[in-house]
Structure formats: C-alpha cells, structure tokens
Design a protein around this motif. Sequence first.
Motif, PDB file in Angstrom:
ATOM      1  N   CYS A  63       1.558   2.234  -3.519  1.00 33.68           N
ATOM      2  CA  CYS A  63       0.416   2.969  -4.093  1.00 33.68           C
ATOM      3  C   CYS A  63       0.403   4.405  -3.565  1.00 33.68           C
ATOM      4  O   CYS A  63       0.043   5.334  -4.304  1.00 33.68           O
ATOM      5  CB  CYS A  63      -0.896   2.267  -3.765  1.00 33.68           C
ATOM      6  SG  CYS A  63      -1.064   0.674  -4.584  1.00 33.68           S
ATOM      7  N   SER A  90       0.831  -1.209   0.000  1.00 37.00           N
ATOM      8  CA  SER A  90       0.000   0.000   0.000  1.00 37.00           C
ATOM      9  C   SER A  90       0.868   1.263   0.000  1.00 37.00           C
ATOM     10  O   SER A  90       0.431   2.318  -0.484  1.00 37.00           O
ATOM     11  CB  SER A  90      -0.987  -0.003   1.175  1.00 37.00           C
ATOM     12  OG  SER A  90      -0.339  -0.153   2.408  1.00 37.00           O
ATOM     13  N   ARG A 113      -8.338  -9.955  -2.999  1.00 39.16           N
ATOM     14  CA  ARG A 113      -8.185  -8.549  -3.354  1.00 39.16           C
ATOM     15  C   ARG A 113      -7.040  -8.253  -4.338  1.00 39.16           C
ATOM     16  O   ARG A 113      -7.223  -7.483  -5.277  1.00 39.16           O
ATOM     17  CB  ARG A 113      -8.001  -7.756  -2.057  1.00 39.16           C
ATOM     18  CG  ARG A 113      -7.846  -6.319  -2.318  1.00 39.16           C
ATOM     19  CD  ARG A 113      -7.923  -5.455  -1.088  1.00 39.16           C
ATOM     20  NE  ARG A 113      -7.901  -4.116  -1.599  1.00 39.16           N
ATOM     21  CZ  ARG A 113      -8.792  -3.204  -1.363  1.00 39.16           C
ATOM     22  NH1 ARG A 113      -9.766  -3.445  -0.540  1.00 39.16           N
ATOM     23  NH2 ARG A 113      -8.705  -2.033  -1.926  1.00 39.16           N
ATOM     24  N   MET A 117      -9.237   5.215  -1.369  1.00 35.88           N
ATOM     25  CA  MET A 117      -9.305   4.588  -2.704  1.00 35.88           C
ATOM     26  C   MET A 117      -9.501   5.615  -3.815  1.00 35.88           C
ATOM     27  O   MET A 117      -9.761   5.253  -4.958  1.00 35.88           O
ATOM     28  CB  MET A 117     -10.438   3.554  -2.732  1.00 35.88           C
ATOM     29  CG  MET A 117     -10.065   2.222  -2.094  1.00 35.88           C
ATOM     30  SD  MET A 117      -8.729   1.372  -2.963  1.00 35.88           S
ATOM     31  CE  MET A 117      -9.657   0.508  -4.242  1.00 35.88           C
ATOM     32  N   ARG A 167     -13.809  -5.814 -10.104  1.00 36.20           N
ATOM     33  CA  ARG A 167     -14.001  -5.556  -8.674  1.00 36.20           C
ATOM     34  C   ARG A 167     -15.204  -6.309  -8.092  1.00 36.20           C
ATOM     35  O   ARG A 167     -15.207  -6.661  -6.916  1.00 36.20           O
ATOM     36  CB  ARG A 167     -14.130  -4.027  -8.507  1.00 36.20           C
ATOM     37  CG  ARG A 167     -14.307  -3.452  -7.137  1.00 36.20           C
ATOM     38  CD  ARG A 167     -13.101  -3.395  -6.203  1.00 36.20           C
ATOM     39  NE  ARG A 167     -11.886  -2.753  -6.650  1.00 36.20           N
ATOM     40  CZ  ARG A 167     -10.681  -2.932  -6.044  1.00 36.20           C
ATOM     41  NH1 ARG A 167     -10.568  -3.697  -4.977  1.00 36.20           N
ATOM     42  NH2 ARG A 167      -9.615  -2.357  -6.508  1.00 36.20           N
ATOM     43  N   ASP A 198      -7.037  -5.868  -7.579  1.00 36.49           N
ATOM     44  CA  ASP A 198      -6.175  -4.676  -7.628  1.00 36.49           C
ATOM     45  C   ASP A 198      -5.262  -4.711  -8.849  1.00 36.49           C
ATOM     46  O   ASP A 198      -4.917  -3.678  -9.412  1.00 36.49           O
ATOM     47  CB  ASP A 198      -5.318  -4.572  -6.356  1.00 36.49           C
ATOM     48  CG  ASP A 198      -6.133  -4.196  -5.128  1.00 36.49           C
ATOM     49  OD1 ASP A 198      -7.301  -3.773  -5.305  1.00 36.49           O
ATOM     50  OD2 ASP A 198      -5.619  -4.317  -4.009  1.00 36.49           O
ATOM     51  N   GLY A 252      -4.299  -0.909  -4.284  1.00 34.50           N
ATOM     52  CA  GLY A 252      -5.272  -0.985  -5.368  1.00 34.50           C
ATOM     53  C   GLY A 252      -5.785   0.369  -5.813  1.00 34.50           C
ATOM     54  O   GLY A 252      -6.536   0.463  -6.774  1.00 34.50           O
ATOM     55  N   GLN A 279     -14.657  -9.624  -5.997  1.00 34.96           N
ATOM     56  CA  GLN A 279     -13.821  -9.665  -4.787  1.00 34.96           C
ATOM     57  C   GLN A 279     -14.578 -10.236  -3.595  1.00 34.96           C
ATOM     58  O   GLN A 279     -15.707  -9.850  -3.318  1.00 34.96           O
ATOM     59  CB  GLN A 279     -13.326  -8.261  -4.445  1.00 34.96           C
ATOM     60  CG  GLN A 279     -12.383  -8.261  -3.243  1.00 34.96           C
ATOM     61  CD  GLN A 279     -11.878  -6.856  -2.937  1.00 34.96           C
ATOM     62  OE1 GLN A 279     -11.553  -6.104  -3.837  1.00 34.96           O
ATOM     63  NE2 GLN A 279     -11.816  -6.513  -1.662  1.00 34.96           N
ATOM     64  N   GLN A 314      -2.104   1.712 -10.181  1.00 29.94           N
ATOM     65  CA  GLN A 314      -1.092   0.729 -10.587  1.00 29.94           C
ATOM     66  C   GLN A 314       0.262   1.418 -10.558  1.00 29.94           C
ATOM     67  O   GLN A 314       0.537   2.248 -11.425  1.00 29.94           O
ATOM     68  CB  GLN A 314      -1.368   0.231 -12.010  1.00 29.94           C
ATOM     69  CG  GLN A 314      -2.655  -0.569 -12.178  1.00 29.94           C
ATOM     70  CD  GLN A 314      -2.567  -1.952 -11.579  1.00 29.94           C
ATOM     71  OE1 GLN A 314      -1.484  -2.454 -11.294  1.00 29.94           O
ATOM     72  NE2 GLN A 314      -3.717  -2.568 -11.355  1.00 29.94           N
TER      73      GLN A 314
END
Lengths: 264, 326
Positions: free
Chosen positions: A41, A38, B240, A145, B250, B244, A183, B253, A186
């Motif tokens: 990201c 994470s 997940r 997100m 999605r 991702d 997520g 999931q 990318q």
Amino acid sequence: MKIAVCIKQVPDTEARLRVGKDGRWIDEEDLPFVINESDECALEEGLRLAEKSAGEVVVFSLGPERVKEALRKALALGASRAVHLGHPAFAGGDALATGRALAAAIAREPFDLVLTGSQSEDLGFGATGTVLAGGLGWPHAWLVMGVEPETDRGTLRVVREMESGVNEILRLPLPAVLEVQAGLNQPRYASLKGIMAAKKKEIVALGPSDLGLGEDEVGAAGSALELLSVAFPEAGGSAQIFEGDPVAAARALAGKLQLEARVL
Amino acid sequence: MAGIWTVLQHRDGKLHRGSWEAIAAAQSLAQERGTKADAILLGQDVGALAAEVAACDLGSVRVAESPLLAAYTPGGYVAALAPALTAERPDFVLFPHTYQSCEYVPRLAQACDVALVPEAIAIDGGAGETTFKRPILEGKMHARVRLRRAGTALVTLQSGAYSADARVAGSAPVRPLGVDLAAAAAGRDVLGTEQIGGDTVDLSKADVIVAVGRGLGGADKLGAVEELARLLGAEIGASRPVIDSGWLPRDRQIGSSGQTVAPKLYFALGISGAIQHLVGMKGASVIVAVNKDAGAPIFKVAHFGVVGDLHEVLPALNQAIRELRG
Ligand SMILES: Cc1cc2nc3c(=O)[nH]c(=O)nc-3n(C[C@H](O)[C@H](O)[C@H](O)COP(=O)(O)OP(=O)(O)OC[C@H]3O[C@@H](n4cnc5c(N)ncnc54)[C@H](O)[C@@H]3O)c2cc1C
Ligand SMILES: Nc1ncnc2c1ncn2[C@@H]1O[C@H](COP(=O)(O)O)[C@@H](O)[C@H]1O
C-alpha cells in the motif's frame, strides 16, 4: 515529488511455517515470500503521488538475495530505481539497526517523502519507519490512512488511524516519513509492459561502508536485541475441536451449541 | 539498584486500561528484584489521577505537568522523558502497547540510545538474566529475545499480557519528575478528528455475530455466511483484511481499529486470530472458530472449533441447524 518507499519481503501468510534447524529462526527453505501487505500500500500510494507530481519512486529493501524479487516487482509496478541493502552484515537487525541502515541509505539522495509500511508481518516491530524518521530528523506519522499533498504550502494533510474507530487529521511539513496502514488503497497489478520495462531498470547494491556505517553498527551486531529462539505457542486453550469429515463435524458442532452451550 | 518505571497513558482524567496492566507488570518485576517500581505521569492538571495511582504499591508516582503535555504529542513526550531516562538509567521502562506508544517509544529509544522491546507478552528470568517473549509472524509463533548489552530496555506490553487485577494496593508518595520543556516542540499540527465508517452499525449490541476473515476468499462467497446469520438472527462482522479488500463496509470491522464486541455467541470463520482482532472480540461468551489450519491462534481463544474448509463446513452447519429446529 521524489519519494522513497521501503519494502520488506516476508513469508506469505498462507505458508506453512517450520522452526529452523538451529531453533533461532524459521526454516526459509522452499518458503514462499511476498511483499509485506502494508508496504504494498505504501508503494501504491507513492506511485500515485509521483504520477500526480511528475516525480519518481525509488524503492529500498534490506534483506538477502531473494529480496531482489520483491524489488523487481516494485520496478514492474512503476518504481524507477531500486536500492538493495543485501550485504550479510545487515542481516538479523532489530528495528533500531534496520531503521538506522535504511535512513543512511535514503539520506544519500534528496527525497521529499519517505513511505514505509506500519508493521512487518514477520518481526512485527511496528517501529522501523519511526526509527528511520528519527534518523533523518523528520516528522512522521504511524498508521496513515489518507495522504493529500498541499502543494502550495509544502505540507501534507495526513489521516492517521487511532484506537476506537476515530481518525486524526494532521498537517505535516515536508520532508516527512509516513508509515502506511494496510487498506489505504487497493494496490495495482503489474502489466506485461511494466514487467518488460523492469528488466532494464537498475538495482543498486549498497553495503555498510557505502552508508558510512561500520559493520558493527548494522544488522545483528548493531542491534540492542538478540534473538534467542522461536517456537510455536504452547498448546493450550480449552476448545473442543471437531476434525475430519466436514458434514459430521458441522453436525457435532451444532449439537454442542444447542445442548451444551445452549446458544442455538 | 534496578530502576523499574512505568509510563502511564491517560485521557480525559482516566488511565488507559493497559496502564493498569503495566503497573501490575512493573510491581511484579520490582518484587522479584526486591525493589519498588515508579509510575511516571505526564500531563497538565493531573493531580487527581496521580492520587488514584498513588493508591498502588509503588516507590513513588512522579509527575511532570506542563501546558505542552496537556494533550499527548510525540515531541512533547520524548522531550519530557529522554533527559530523565538518560540521567537515571532505569533498567526497565514499561508502556502499554498502544497506538500512542507505538508512535513515540521507538523515537524515545533512539534519542536515549537504549533498547526497544516492542509488544512483549512475558518478561522472564526473575532477578537473573532477563529474557522477553514477543509474538512474531502475526501471532503464529513466539520469539524469545534478550538484550545484547546491559542497559535500559523500553518495553511495550501487549494488551492482556499482565492482569490489571493482579496489582497490589499501597500508598506511594507523589513527587515531581523534573523536566525542562523549553526546547520542546509538539512536532505536529492537529487539524481535527473524524469518525471511521460513520458508525452506522453498532455491533456491540448484537447477541450473535458471524464474523468472516480473509479465509472467505471473496465478496462473492458470502452466501452461506449470510444464511447462517439469517438462521441465528445475527449481525455480520469481519476482520480487517475483509474490509480493506472491499468485501464488506468499514463499519463491520471488529478489532483494535474497529468495534469492540461481547456477544453471547461469536463465529470466527476463516479468521487467523491476530491480537488486533482478538482484542475486539475475546469478551464473547461462546466463541466458535472454523479454520482450515489447526495451528491458527484463534483456536486458543475458541470454545468450539472445526478444522476444515469453511465453504464445506458452513453449508453443512446451516443444514444441521435447520434440522435441529425441525
Ligand atoms: C495497527 C493495526 C491495527 C489493526 N487492526 C485490526 C482490526 O481492528 N481488526 C482486525 O481484524 N485486524 C486488524 N489488524 C490486522 C491484523 O494484524 C491481522 O492482519 C488480521 O486480523 C488478519 O485477518 P484474517 O485473520 O482475516 O486474515 P489472515 O491472517 O490472512 O487469516 C486467514 C485465515 O483463514 C484461514 N483460511 C483460509 N482459507 C480458509 C478456508 N477455505 N476455510 C477456513 N479457513 C480458511 C487461514 O488458515 C487463516 O488462518 C490490524 C493490524 C495493525 C498493524
Ligand atoms: N528489511 C527491511 N527492508 C525494507 N523495509 C523494511 C525492512 N524492515 C522494515 N521495513 C519497513 O518498516 C516497516 C515496519 O517494519 P517493522 O518495524 O519490522 O514492523 C515495514 O512495513 C517496512 O516498510
């Protein structure tokens, strides 16, 4: 926008883990390390926001000498500078101690935004970014997100994940701390040019005294929690396991599913 | 005397399942220490909920009601709880480990300068020295921790660590938790909510689910998985990282931030078995795991398992199923 990104170096999830000699942590010898997913990201999002606003990204990492490799990678991806909290007194911190140290390091410069990951893949407190926000006295959001700057207002439109497949949309004033969920984007790959350029970029080392903190306020000594031991979970579970030749195992499994479980 | 509190999470007049588990945990801790636990309820017009909780064996149900607490906000919850914690210094405050508690409990710990124990799966030691067990390294290992100094510990409990059914009935008085929210601010401006992935696929209705994880290795390797799904009339689901990485959409999931499913048969292929995945599928009647790592946590919940490379096992499994069916 001037953006700070916190990256943690963690064991590769594919790595074979062993308990260390003293039983208090895993054996790190020959263990492959990567940047926490994470956090990658968070870095990618920071780079995109900085590119759009002609700003810059400064990366921060707390950890031993090896984490310089993660910082180097972030520099190759486009961060302009790195700060390394590598002093031994920083080691062994819980979320409160590590968050306190990172907040003090970030507070030395005026940032508009701090990005962290939402959860580390080793200690998994899911809390360090939140503590860091508290230390700075800034608003924060966990499990981010989506991020859109609302430049004219000086705010951010933030999409935050909630349980059960729903996202919440928030408006947060800047400066703020966002804890990014894996997520969100990318992450890019480093280019050869980026790798070459990173060699000339600066990694600044800061110790507790540079942050105005005593050695007893950071790391293990400054933590509320003490790690006593680590172990693999007790064997358990009642699975019937098939090993060895894959074809034989698959046949045995299919037989069980048909005859015993009656699900085929 | 050891104060043991549990702060309840609720929505639309109903307690979060994890809150019932936290009540059971608080009761068990209190019993070991010869005392009774208190439940804390923050909200607005929560009288009916307080009455429901008061039918548990507790010292009291303490309620703070304010328009500022009508909906959860991190600012409101910290402002309501911090003064009470600082004044009364309970030994333990238990919370369910949820997205909500993850967001505000660390700030509460910081505001009160007390310990934070995230995602505990066990609290051990009885009336003696307390140690906590928590998962590390994505559930592959456990760590045992203790408090460095005596004082309050804010503990979030992993889902399923304590059984809600173990809670003891009783009759507890309901009394106010004095709060002063004059200086409190919500600290956030909520613009709205949105459904993730449009919910076009409802996996909860499927009898058989073939789920793949990062061990698949790429979207181009789905062939044998799709064939197994065709053979069994199954839906395809995923962990997940698969979503991702863009290998599947999605709405496939499964887990805490995806769908919750309980099919008759669930295949976990190249899925390690992190708690966030398990909470979405552990209700399946028969769980089959294929993983090349014999130590993967998924084997703890599986009924049948194959240790091996899914790219070798799956074609053989498909072939075996075809043969069994003649
Ligand atoms: C707040 C939050 C919410 C989350 N929500 C969810 C959620 O809703 N759903 C979810 O799934 N996760 C969720 N996660 C992520 C979760 O923590 C794990 O990271 C994730 O479930 C791991 O997915 P995985 O098992 O596919 O990958 P990994 O953990 O990387 O595991 C891959 C597995 O594949 C095995 N493998 C590799 N190659 C092969 C092969 N060739 N053959 C057989 N086996 C192989 C490996 O041994 C390993 O066990 C969430 C995380 C957070 C922090
Ligand atoms: N030692 C560290 N150095 C830099 N960032 C960290 C460190 N520890 C935690 N973080 C950040 O805080 C996030 C949450 O970590 P944790 O609270 O350990 O789950 C991580 O995803 C990182 O972004």
